[in-house]
Every structure is written in structure tokens, then in C-alpha cells.
Design a protein around this motif. Structure first.
Motif, short mmCIF file in Angstrom:
data_model
loop_
_atom_site.label_atom_id
_atom_site.label_comp_id
_atom_site.label_asym_id
_atom_site.label_seq_id
_atom_site.Cartn_x
_atom_site.Cartn_y
_atom_site.Cartn_z
N HIS A 114 43.71 31.82 18.69
CA HIS A 114 43.16 31.52 20.02
C HIS A 114 43.71 32.50 21.05
N TYR A 115 45.02 32.64 21.12
CA TYR A 115 45.63 33.47 22.16
C TYR A 115 45.39 34.96 21.92
N ASN A 116 45.33 35.37 20.67
CA ASN A 116 45.06 36.78 20.39
C ASN A 116 43.67 37.19 20.84
N LEU A 117 42.67 36.34 20.56
CA LEU A 117 41.30 36.69 20.92
C LEU A 117 41.09 36.63 22.42
N ILE A 118 41.64 35.63 23.10
CA ILE A 118 41.44 35.56 24.55
C ILE A 118 42.17 36.71 25.24
N SER A 119 43.30 37.14 24.67
CA SER A 119 44.00 38.30 25.22
C SER A 119 43.17 39.57 25.04
N ALA A 120 42.59 39.73 23.85
CA ALA A 120 41.75 40.91 23.60
C ALA A 120 40.52 40.89 24.51
N PHE A 121 39.95 39.70 24.70
CA PHE A 121 38.79 39.56 25.59
C PHE A 121 39.16 39.97 27.01
N HIS A 122 40.26 39.42 27.53
CA HIS A 122 40.67 39.71 28.91
C HIS A 122 40.91 41.20 29.11
N LYS A 123 41.62 41.81 28.17
CA LYS A 123 41.94 43.23 28.33
C LYS A 123 40.71 44.12 28.18
N SER A 124 39.72 43.68 27.40
CA SER A 124 38.48 44.45 27.27
C SER A 124 37.68 44.42 28.57
N VAL A 125 37.64 43.26 29.21
CA VAL A 125 36.95 43.16 30.51
C VAL A 125 37.70 43.99 31.54
N ARG A 126 39.03 43.84 31.59
CA ARG A 126 39.84 44.61 32.53
C ARG A 126 39.66 46.11 32.30
N GLY A 127 39.53 46.50 31.03
CA GLY A 127 39.40 47.91 30.69
C GLY A 127 37.98 48.44 30.78
N SER A 128 37.06 47.64 31.34
CA SER A 128 35.67 48.07 31.59
C SER A 128 34.95 48.48 30.31
N ASP A 129 35.14 47.68 29.26
CA ASP A 129 34.42 47.90 28.01
C ASP A 129 33.56 46.66 27.71
N PRO A 130 32.35 46.61 28.26
CA PRO A 130 31.51 45.42 28.06
C PRO A 130 31.16 45.18 26.60
N GLN A 131 31.08 46.25 25.79
CA GLN A 131 30.72 46.07 24.38
C GLN A 131 31.82 45.30 23.65
N ALA A 132 33.07 45.73 23.84
CA ALA A 132 34.19 45.03 23.20
C ALA A 132 34.34 43.62 23.75
N ALA A 133 34.13 43.47 25.06
CA ALA A 133 34.24 42.14 25.67
C ALA A 133 33.22 41.17 25.07
N LEU A 134 32.00 41.65 24.86
CA LEU A 134 30.97 40.81 24.23
C LEU A 134 31.36 40.46 22.80
N TYR A 135 31.96 41.40 22.11
CA TYR A 135 32.37 41.15 20.72
C TYR A 135 33.40 40.02 20.66
#
Length: 440
Positions: A252-273
Motif C-alpha cells: 500500500h505505502y510503496n504504491l501510494i509513494s510511487a504515485f505521489h512522486k510521479s505526479v510531483r515529477g510531472s509524469d502523467p503516464q507513470a502516475a496513471l500506471y
């Protein structure tokens, strides 16, 4: 590889040969550390386990890794490699009485010159007091502890226990490792009834879990299918393994962390993944939206004020539509936030303001901006010399709003991205006006 619980194994002996009717995973259990698949970074000559075996001395360790990666088999083979007696307990089925028995048997063996490797499966399931019970036996050398866990030891195990054991991380089995495992299965039991694409699909469905892959292969063998299956036919025949995802654990925490950092890093493709990974695993969409609302303030802020509007509109839409239709507005909000200009100026300004508020305590605001609802308060100077901004040129008085003992601060420092560029110009204009009014 697939054994969950183990019987004791005499010193220096190899694992017993499984019966011919034993499960496929049991028959394919590695016979030596060099046969453990996918963990060469540990079992190889330069790995931690490889070095221990070469030295002939084993220290207590915690094997941390996903299910089906060979933790139990590695522990069994370690005992054999260094000539130790193997004993095992499972935190799922064992209690205090089982532990006392294991320690007593280890003490008896030690008196006879035989060292014991005590393997504890699912060690994180023992409570803190039970974990503390291992310490004196580990310290005296009664047992060498090898614990196995799928949970982050930093959170799941006592600090005292961790200080006495080395944590070794087992990798999720990649495609190459799983393919090798499937090759071994076919060498033992014959070709699987799959075409080339279906075989690749079978590997993919395992999601890094070797035990699951072998169980699926055994199901195919048992079905006695004559014509090779295609990927679509395989999908109808077998169930796909659900993603490893406990809502209060590492996944749970690993995926939400990856999601947050992808949005922060302006990568919508990774954020959607990562959004999709969480949804597929059963995460509540509203949880993702709550994190997205935090991102809209923390990482976007006033660089694009519409980000929060998009998130809240997505929340309302999801509550109105439900799943799966309501997940489309969620995806839209994710794309918008990941694509928006970024600024943490509001976040930093709030943190700086909180720090100063803690330092300055309860100092009074300046008298000019205090209300004076009574005659006495007016006589004391409350509200004196206050200038109503709407009556001033440009609707701006330039009055002082800071306590006498606190000099004016610049908490909010807008950047040059997005809407904050306009805000920066506006603040600079007010700053000049304030200096002009006070200098007049």
C-alpha cells in the motif's frame, strides 16, 4: 522452494527426496544453494549468504521478500551447507509452548555439540513480547535464528531483535527466473499444454511468485489437456494471481509513494500506471483522491489553483457515479495534476509560518488592527489609526499588521511557474506601494 513448514533435518544431511506424488513445487525444491533461482545476489560467491557459507559460520538473519521467492528453501539449504541441525516453527501455527520446546531441544543438541538453525516462518506475526523471547537464546548461541517475513522488518520486528540479525532482501522473481523455473518443471513433468504465447502469459500471471507459477503448472498437468492452449484459452482456464497489496502494509505505502512522486515529477503516464495498480489491487478510489488533494496543495499550490478544483470535481463525480464510471474523472484529475506547473511555495510558507508562530507564542497583534467594541477599549487605543483599505487609493492602505516585537516576514515566495508568476508580480507591486505609503 514452495515448502511452508519444515521438519527437523539431521546435521549435514541433504533434504529428503520428495515422493513421486508430492506437489510439483515440493519435487522441484532446490537441492543446493546454487539451485535457488533469482537470488544470486545473496547466494553467489560475493553475496552475504555465499560468504557465510564459505566461512562456515552463520549469523542470525532475517529473510525479507515477497511470497514464493525461496525464503524457506534458502533457510533449509543454509543449515545443510554449514552443517547445522535444522528446526522450524511457524508464527501462524506456533505458540509459546512450541517455542519453549524448540529452545529446549536446541539446548539439548548444543550439549551434544550440535548447533541449531531455528527457522521462524512469518516471524512478523509474533507479538513484541514473543519476539523478545528469542533474544536470550540468540545471544547465548543456543540457536542461530533465520526469520522469514513478507513485511518490512523496520516496522514489523523489534529493534532489539533487528540489532542482532542481518536483514537480507530477496528479490521478486523476474521473467527470466520464472521462465527458468518453468523449464525445470517441464524437464521433470513434460511439456505444458501451451503455445509459446500462452507460456509467456502463464509466467506473467505469476507476478513474481514462483510457488504460484508451479501450482498453476500443476493444475494444467492434472487437467490432461491435449491441444495446446492459446493465451485467451489459458485465461479462461486459470485464475490470475491477485496483486500483493495489503492496505495497511508495504504494498500500500510503496504504491501510494510511487504515485505521489510521479505526479510531483510531472509524469502523467507513470502516475496513471500507479493509479491503475492500486485500483486493480482493490484500493478505494477515494483514498487516491484524498492523496491527490494533498498533492494539489503541497506540490502544485497556486502555480495552478485549478488543480484543486479538478480534484474536488473528480471526488464529487466519483461519489455520484460510483465505480467503474467514476474512475474516469479520477484519471482525468491525475492527468491534470501531473501535467500542471509545480510549486511548493504554499507548503513552505505554511511550514515557516508555523515555526514562527511556535517561537513567538502569544504576542499581541498591533493595536491598530484590534477591534474596539467598547468605549474603554477605544480609550486604550484599540483600533487607533486603522485605515479601511477600501477607502484608500488602489484599495490598499499599506498599514502594518505585524506584532511590535515581530518584524515583517516573507513566508510565501512564489516562483515563476504558472499562475504564481502573476502572483509574484502582484506581491511585488504591493511591496512597492507599502514602501511608498510608509515613506510618505
Amino acid at each position: 522452494m514452495a515448502d511452508l513448514f519444515a521438519d527437523e533435518m539431521p546435521e549435514g544431511s541433504a533434504p529428503d527426496q520428495p515422493r513421486e506424488d508430492a506437489p510439483l513445487a515440493d519435487r522441484l525444491r532446490p537441492r543446493g544453494l546454487d539451485e535457488v533461482i533469482g537470488q544470486e545476489h545473496l547466494t553467489g560467491p560475493e553475496g552475504a549468504i555465499g560468504r557465510m557459507v564459505a566461512a562456515g559460520k552463520l549469523s542470525s538473519i532475517i529473510l525479507w521478500g515477497p511470497p514464493g521467492t525461496g525464503k524457506t528453501s534458502t533457510a533449509r539449504l543454509l543449515a545443510d551447507a554449514v552443517g547445522m541441525r535444522f528446526a522450524a516453527v511457524s508464527a501462524v501455527f506456533s505458540g509459546v509452548a512450541d517455542l519453549k520446546k524448540a529452545f529446549a531441544e536446541a539446548e539439548t543438541a548444543m550439549k551434544m555439540g550440535q548447533r541449531t538453525l531455528l527457522f521462524v516462518d512469518e516471524i512478523h506475526r509474533f507479538n513484541r513480547a514473543q519476539q523478545d523471547g528469542f533474544l536470550p537464546f540468540v545471544e547465548r548461541g543456543t540457536v542461530t535464528l533465520v526469520g522469514a517475513t513478507t513485511e518490512n522488518p523496520s516496522f514489523a520486528l523489534n529493534a532489539a531483535l533487528l540489532s542482532r540479525a542481518q536483514v537480507l532482501v530477496l528479490n521478486r522473481l523476474d521473467e527470466a527466473a520464472l521462465t527458468t523455473l518453468l523449464d525445470r518443471a517441464e524437464a521433470l513433468a513434460g511439456p505444458l499444454p501451451l503455445d509459446e504465447d500462452a507460456r509467456a502469459a502463464l509466467v506473467a500471471t505469476a507476478d513474481g511468485d514462483g510457488r504460484f507459477l508451479l501450482n498453476q503448472a500443476e493444475t494444467l498437468y492434472a487437467a490432461r489437456i491435449e491441444a495446446p492452449l492459446s493465451p485467451s484459452e489459458l485465461g479462461k482456464f486459470l485464475q490470475r494471481r491477485m496483486a500483493v497489496y495489503d492496505k495497511d502494509r508495504d504494498g500500500h505505502y510503496n504504491l501510494i509513494s510511487a504515485f505521489h512522486k510521479s505526479v510531483r515529477g510531472s509524469d502523467p503516464q507513470a502516475a496513471l500506471y500507479y493509479m491503475a495498480r492500486m485500483l486493480v489491487a482493490g484500493e478505494e478510489p477515494l483514498y487516491i483522491l484524498r492523496r491527490l488533494a494533498a498533492i494539489a496543495s503541497e506540490d502544485i499550490g497556486l502555480a495552478d489553483p485549478q488543480a484543486m478544483v479538478q480534484v474536488m470535481a473528480a471526488k464529487q463525480s466519483f461519489e455520484f457515479l460510483g465505480s467503474p464510471e467514476g474512475e474516469l474523472p479520477l484519471a482525468q484529475a491525475v492527468i491534470y495534476c501531473a501535467s500542471a506547473p509545480k510549486s511548493n511555495a504554499s507548503y513552505m510558507a505554511k511550514a515557516a509560518a508555523m515555526d514562527l508562530a511556535r517561537q513567538t507564542g502569544s504576542v499581541s497583534p498591533p493595536m491598530n488592527i484590534l477591534n474596539a467594541p467598547t468605549k474603554m477599549m477605544k480609550e486604550l487605543g484599540y483600533g487607533a489609526a486603522y485605515h479601511y483599505d477600501h477607502d484608500q487609493p488602489d484599495a490598499f492602505s499599506g498599514d502594518n499588521y505585524w506584532p511590535e516585537s515581530v518584524p515583517p516576514q516573507q513566508f510565501y515566495q512564489p516562483n515563476e511557474r504558472g499562475f504564481e508568476r502573476d502572483l509574484k508580480k502582484r506581491l511585488e507591486w504591493w511591496h512597492r506601494k507599502r514602501a511608498e505609503r510608509r515613506g510618505a
